[in-house]
Design a protein around this motif. Structure first.
Motif, PDB file in Angstrom:
ATOM      1  N   SER A   6     -58.284   9.726  20.262  1.00  0.00           N
ATOM      2  CA  SER A   6     -59.250   8.636  20.459  1.00  0.00           C
ATOM      3  C   SER A   6     -59.977   8.305  19.173  1.00  0.00           C
ATOM      4  CB  SER A   6     -60.248   9.012  21.550  1.00  0.00           C
ATOM      5  OG  SER A   6     -61.008  10.139  21.143  1.00  0.00           O
ATOM      6  N   THR A   7     -60.253   9.327  18.351  1.00  0.00           N
ATOM      7  CA  THR A   7     -60.906   9.080  17.058  1.00  0.00           C
ATOM      8  C   THR A   7     -60.000   8.282  16.137  1.00  0.00           C
ATOM      9  OG1 THR A   7     -62.140  11.124  17.263  1.00  0.00           O
ATOM     10  CG2 THR A   7     -61.987  10.161  15.069  1.00  0.00           C
ATOM     11  N   ASP A   8     -58.704   8.624  16.097  1.00  0.00           N
ATOM     12  CA  ASP A   8     -57.768   7.894  15.249  1.00  0.00           C
ATOM     13  C   ASP A   8     -57.639   6.449  15.711  1.00  0.00           C
ATOM     14  OD1 ASP A   8     -57.406  10.178  13.864  1.00  0.00           O
ATOM     15  OD2 ASP A   8     -55.529  10.748  14.849  1.00  0.00           O
ATOM     16  N   THR A   9     -57.694   6.257  17.045  1.00  0.00           N
ATOM     17  CA  THR A   9     -57.603   4.897  17.558  1.00  0.00           C
ATOM     18  C   THR A   9     -58.797   4.059  17.134  1.00  0.00           C
ATOM     19  OG1 THR A   9     -56.392   5.732  19.468  1.00  0.00           O
ATOM     20  CG2 THR A   9     -57.339   3.528  19.658  1.00  0.00           C
ATOM     21  N   ARG A  10     -59.983   4.666  17.102  1.00  0.00           N
ATOM     22  CA  ARG A  10     -61.167   3.928  16.671  1.00  0.00           C
ATOM     23  C   ARG A  10     -61.139   3.658  15.176  1.00  0.00           C
ATOM     24  NH1 ARG A  10     -63.774   7.676  20.096  1.00  0.00           N
ATOM     25  NH2 ARG A  10     -64.429   8.874  18.263  1.00  0.00           N
ATOM     26  N   MET A  11     -60.557   4.536  14.398  1.00  0.00           N
ATOM     27  CA  MET A  11     -60.545   4.372  12.952  1.00  0.00           C
ATOM     28  C   MET A  11     -59.550   3.308  12.511  1.00  0.00           C
ATOM     29  SD  MET A  11     -60.839   8.292  11.598  1.00  0.00           S
ATOM     30  CE  MET A  11     -60.562   7.783   9.926  1.00  0.00           C
ATOM     31  N   SER A  12     -58.466   3.094  13.291  1.00  0.00           N
ATOM     32  CA  SER A  12     -57.432   2.178  12.854  1.00  0.00           C
ATOM     33  C   SER A  12     -57.940   0.761  12.619  1.00  0.00           C
ATOM     34  CB  SER A  12     -56.278   2.179  13.869  1.00  0.00           C
ATOM     35  OG  SER A  12     -55.277   1.287  13.448  1.00  0.00           O
ATOM     36  N   PRO A  13     -58.691   0.138  13.564  1.00  0.00           N
ATOM     37  CA  PRO A  13     -59.179  -1.213  13.288  1.00  0.00           C
ATOM     38  C   PRO A  13     -60.152  -1.266  12.129  1.00  0.00           C
ATOM     39  CG  PRO A  13     -59.333  -0.693  15.632  1.00  0.00           C
ATOM     40  CD  PRO A  13     -59.054   0.575  14.913  1.00  0.00           C
ATOM     41  N   SER A  14     -60.891  -0.183  11.901  1.00  0.00           N
ATOM     42  CA  SER A  14     -61.885  -0.204  10.831  1.00  0.00           C
ATOM     43  C   SER A  14     -61.226  -0.264   9.458  1.00  0.00           C
ATOM     44  CB  SER A  14     -62.775   1.036  10.921  1.00  0.00           C
ATOM     45  OG  SER A  14     -62.035   2.204  10.650  1.00  0.00           O
ATOM     46  N   TRP A  15     -59.942   0.038   9.378  1.00  0.00           N
ATOM     47  CA  TRP A  15     -59.254  -0.025   8.087  1.00  0.00           C
ATOM     48  C   TRP A  15     -59.215  -1.456   7.569  1.00  0.00           C
ATOM     49  CZ3 TRP A  15     -55.127  -1.836   5.236  1.00  0.00           C
ATOM     50  CH2 TRP A  15     -54.787  -1.085   4.108  1.00  0.00           C
ATOM     51  N   PHE A  16     -59.244  -2.413   8.501  1.00  0.00           N
ATOM     52  CA  PHE A  16     -59.193  -3.821   8.113  1.00  0.00           C
ATOM     53  C   PHE A  16     -60.591  -4.404   7.904  1.00  0.00           C
ATOM     54  CE2 PHE A  16     -55.328  -2.942  10.502  1.00  0.00           C
ATOM     55  CZ  PHE A  16     -54.363  -3.428   9.648  1.00  0.00           C
ATOM     56  N   LYS A  17     -61.615  -3.615   8.164  1.00  0.00           N
ATOM     57  CA  LYS A  17     -62.977  -4.088   7.950  1.00  0.00           C
ATOM     58  C   LYS A  17     -63.344  -3.915   6.480  1.00  0.00           C
ATOM     59  CE  LYS A  17     -67.738  -3.420   9.513  1.00  0.00           C
ATOM     60  NZ  LYS A  17     -68.627  -2.617  10.390  1.00  0.00           N
ATOM     61  N   PRO A  18     -63.882  -4.962   5.819  1.00  0.00           N
ATOM     62  CA  PRO A  18     -64.217  -4.838   4.389  1.00  0.00           C
ATOM     63  C   PRO A  18     -65.194  -3.698   4.131  1.00  0.00           C
ATOM     64  CG  PRO A  18     -64.296  -7.131   5.074  1.00  0.00           C
ATOM     65  CD  PRO A  18     -64.127  -6.322   6.324  1.00  0.00           C
ATOM     66  N   THR A  19     -64.890  -2.886   3.157  1.00  0.00           N
ATOM     67  CA  THR A  19     -65.769  -1.788   2.775  1.00  0.00           C
ATOM     68  C   THR A  19     -66.918  -2.323   1.915  1.00  0.00           C
ATOM     69  OG1 THR A  19     -64.449  -1.328   0.804  1.00  0.00           O
ATOM     70  CG2 THR A  19     -63.844  -0.171   2.833  1.00  0.00           C
ATOM     71  N   PRO A  20     -68.013  -1.574   1.810  1.00  0.00           N
ATOM     72  CA  PRO A  20     -69.155  -2.058   1.008  1.00  0.00           C
ATOM     73  C   PRO A  20     -68.811  -2.328  -0.451  1.00  0.00           C
ATOM     74  CG  PRO A  20     -69.829  -0.250   2.431  1.00  0.00           C
ATOM     75  CD  PRO A  20     -68.342  -0.325   2.540  1.00  0.00           C
ATOM     76  N   ASP A  21     -67.852  -1.567  -1.013  1.00  0.00           N
ATOM     77  CA  ASP A  21     -67.498  -1.744  -2.422  1.00  0.00           C
ATOM     78  C   ASP A  21     -66.229  -2.564  -2.596  1.00  0.00           C
ATOM     79  OD1 ASP A  21     -65.993   0.212  -1.226  1.00  0.00           O
ATOM     80  OD2 ASP A  21     -65.888   1.520  -2.990  1.00  0.00           O
ATOM     81  N   PRO A  83     -61.713  -0.590  -1.020  1.00  0.00           N
ATOM     82  CA  PRO A  83     -62.481  -0.322  -2.252  1.00  0.00           C
ATOM     83  C   PRO A  83     -61.823  -0.914  -3.488  1.00  0.00           C
ATOM     84  CG  PRO A  83     -62.442   1.628  -0.874  1.00  0.00           C
ATOM     85  CD  PRO A  83     -61.530   0.629  -0.215  1.00  0.00           C
ATOM     86  N   LEU A  84     -62.624  -1.532  -4.315  1.00  0.00           N
ATOM     87  CA  LEU A  84     -62.093  -2.260  -5.466  1.00  0.00           C
ATOM     88  C   LEU A  84     -61.407  -1.335  -6.468  1.00  0.00           C
ATOM     89  CD1 LEU A  84     -61.972  -5.157  -6.429  1.00  0.00           C
ATOM     90  CD2 LEU A  84     -64.119  -4.808  -7.651  1.00  0.00           C
ATOM     91  N   ARG A  85     -61.805  -0.067  -6.508  1.00  0.00           N
ATOM     92  CA  ARG A  85     -61.184   0.859  -7.460  1.00  0.00           C
ATOM     93  C   ARG A  85     -59.726   1.150  -7.108  1.00  0.00           C
ATOM     94  NH1 ARG A  85     -64.601   3.638  -4.116  1.00  0.00           N
ATOM     95  NH2 ARG A  85     -63.710   5.353  -2.890  1.00  0.00           N
ATOM     96  N   HIS A  86     -59.290   0.791  -5.890  1.00  0.00           N
ATOM     97  CA  HIS A  86     -57.905   1.035  -5.464  1.00  0.00           C
ATOM     98  C   HIS A  86     -57.016  -0.189  -5.647  1.00  0.00           C
ATOM     99  CE1 HIS A  86     -59.699   4.194  -2.481  1.00  0.00           C
ATOM    100  NE2 HIS A  86     -59.634   4.660  -3.732  1.00  0.00           N
ATOM    101  N   VAL A  87     -57.554  -1.275  -6.219  1.00  0.00           N
ATOM    102  CA  VAL A  87     -56.792  -2.516  -6.259  1.00  0.00           C
ATOM    103  C   VAL A  87     -55.524  -2.381  -7.094  1.00  0.00           C
ATOM    104  CG1 VAL A  87     -57.974  -3.504  -8.270  1.00  0.00           C
ATOM    105  CG2 VAL A  87     -57.059  -5.008  -6.502  1.00  0.00           C
ATOM    106  N   SER A  88     -55.551  -1.534  -8.111  1.00  0.00           N
ATOM    107  CA  SER A  88     -54.341  -1.377  -8.933  1.00  0.00           C
ATOM    108  C   SER A  88     -53.190  -0.798  -8.125  1.00  0.00           C
ATOM    109  CB  SER A  88     -54.634  -0.492 -10.145  1.00  0.00           C
ATOM    110  OG  SER A  88     -55.111   0.774  -9.734  1.00  0.00           O
ATOM    111  N   TRP A  89     -53.506   0.028  -7.121  1.00  0.00           N
ATOM    112  CA  TRP A  89     -52.440   0.579  -6.273  1.00  0.00           C
ATOM    113  C   TRP A  89     -51.807  -0.520  -5.426  1.00  0.00           C
ATOM    114  CZ3 TRP A  89     -50.760   5.308  -7.250  1.00  0.00           C
ATOM    115  CH2 TRP A  89     -51.629   6.215  -7.888  1.00  0.00           C
ATOM    116  N   TYR A  90     -52.613  -1.403  -4.908  1.00  0.00           N
ATOM    117  CA  TYR A  90     -52.060  -2.500  -4.106  1.00  0.00           C
ATOM    118  C   TYR A  90     -51.277  -3.462  -4.987  1.00  0.00           C
ATOM    119  CZ  TYR A  90     -55.547  -0.589  -0.948  1.00  0.00           C
ATOM    120  OH  TYR A  90     -56.286   0.273  -0.184  1.00  0.00           O
ATOM    121  N   ALA A  91     -51.747  -3.701  -6.209  1.00  0.00           N
ATOM    122  CA  ALA A  91     -50.995  -4.538  -7.143  1.00  0.00           C
ATOM    123  C   ALA A  91     -49.653  -3.891  -7.485  1.00  0.00           C
ATOM    124  CB  ALA A  91     -51.814  -4.774  -8.413  1.00  0.00           C
ATOM    125  N   GLY A  92     -49.667  -2.559  -7.675  1.00  0.00           N
ATOM    126  CA  GLY A  92     -48.407  -1.863  -7.921  1.00  0.00           C
ATOM    127  C   GLY A  92     -47.462  -1.971  -6.739  1.00  0.00           C
TER     128      GLY A  92
END
Length: 409
Positions: A6-21, A83-92
């Motif tokens: 149930s915890t994993d199910t709640r966390m899954s949608p939050s992955w698409f929620k913009p993080t503060p950074d 998080p913006l510090r991970h953007v290079s991974w998505y670009a890769g």
């Protein structure tokens, strides 16, 4: 086990929620940039460019496009919401997607390379961003030229576009950061000016009241001791203490008047900072006359609104303010060489008119599309606006001039 699921199910949608950074939240105060980030997806239509430009589509074109395009959209969304510090991974990830798709869908592979370089411009020092773009373009050149035999002009064109788009993002980002730093510097100057003014007020009040209050205290103590032995002497001491207190009150009023009379002067200095950061040459005379308090405070607010209009709407390259005063009226003129004034008056201009009207003055606009705008403000002076000199106040009260310590005698 159930609780963990149930915890994993709640966390899954939050992955698409913009993080503060995230980049999306960084644009929180600038909604236009959020819209621009979505509009940039329009260029993804070139993923399907082979339908128009290619002579024929390969047997795996549909499968490669159908699998790669949703993955690209997810990586693009993650670059903005994670998080913006991970953007290079998505670009890769987008770059690897481009290499894998290049053989089956030429347009999609080239488009993904351009988007990968654009995403690398979102975060990091310029050298780091350029190095990442060169690495992505180097991988593209290796796959396109050595494995697929693409023509050099096509490879060079796509490489130039990808590097240009990424570099533009880097330049735009650092210009935006400089704008923020300039705004912070402007706010810091205001804060330091306010702090310096508070310190000056403290020093003035200490100089004005320190000695005087000590003298009043001594005289009241002396009168208390003399009260039972010599009532006449005690009465004289109390009368002198009252006279000293009136003298101090006159000096405090004079000092407060001087403090309030710095409104327009401070606003002119602030206006220069604001307009110069917008590449607008701002000119004003340094010897601004000392205005009456009731006029000074209101004209400072009118000046602030006028300067804000020049900064936001005029499109000017030059502005000038002149302030003058004679025995009958105070005049302030604000000139700019912008696009001129057209249309109905907004809340800002209506507020300016109301403030000037409350002073009993007039506000006139002269605007021309080719010559800019001239705002002329005239405020008549009242007899009470002519502040008497401090020496006159002391003479009226029968007190010695400032700096004379004979009050203690």
């Amino acid at each position: 086990m159930t609780a963990r699921l149930s915890t994993d199910t709640r966390m899954s949608p939050s992955w698409f929620k913009p993080t503060p950074d995230s980049l999306w939240n960084r644009f929180r105060e600038r909604p236009r940039l959020r819209v621009a980030s979505l509009v940039n997806l329009v260029w993804a239509v070139y993923v399907f460019g082979d339908v128009i430009f290619a002579n024929e589509l390969g047997p795996w074109w549909g499968l490669a496009t159908g699998l790669s395009f949703p993955i690209f959209l997810l990586l693009y969304a993650a670059a903005y919401t994670r998080p913006l510090r991970h953007v290079s991974w998505y670009a890769g990830g987008v770059a690897l997607l481009a290499y894998a798709t290049l053989h089956f869908n030429h347009s999609a592979g080239g488009t993904y390379v351009i988007y990968a370089c654009a995403m690398l411009g979102f975060e990091g020092a310029p050298k780091k961003c350029i190095a990442g773009m060169v690495a992505v373009i180097g991988g593209f050149v290796g796959v396109a030229y050595f494995l697929m035999g693409w023509p050099i002009p096509v490879i060079a064109t796509l490489s130039f576009i990808a590097l240009s788009v990424g570099t533009i993002n880097v330049v735009y980002r650092f210009n935006a950061q400089r704008d923020v730093e300039l705004k912070l510097s402007h706010d810091e100057v205001r804060r330091l000016a306010a702090t310096a003014e508070r310190e000056r007020i403290g020093r003035d009040l200490h100089d004005l009241l320190g000695h005087t209050l000590s003298l009043i205290t001594l005289k009241l103590e002396l009168s208390r001791r003399l009260f039972d032995r010599d009532a006449d002497a005690a009465r004289r001491e109390i009368e002198e203490a009252e006279q000293v207190a009136r003298h101090a009150l006159a000096e405090v009023r004079s000092a407060v008047t001087g403090i309030r009379a710095s409104g327009v002067v401070a606003e002119l200095a602030s206006a220069r900072l604001l307009l110069n950061t917008s590449m607008i040459d701002f000119v004003y005379r340094a010897d601004v006359p000392e205005l009456p308090p009731r006029v000074d405070n209101e004209l400072a607010l009118v000046l602030r609104e006028a300067v804000t209009n020049i900064h936001r709407h005029a499109g000017a390259s030059f502005a000038e303010v002149t302030v003058s005063m004679d025995d009958r009226a105070c005049t302030m003129t604000i000139v700019d060489n912008g696009r001129g004034f057209a249309g109905s008056e907004g809340n800002g201009i209506c507020g300016m008119r109301e403030r000037v009207r409350a002073l009993g003055g007039t506000l006139a606009f002269a605007s021309d599309a080719a010559k800019g705008t001239v705002v002329n403000i005239q405020v008549p002076l009242l007899p009470a606006d002519r502040r008497p000199a401090l020496s006159d106040i002391r003479a009226d009260k029968g007190l010695p001039v400032s700096g004379d310590n004979r009050l203690a005698s």
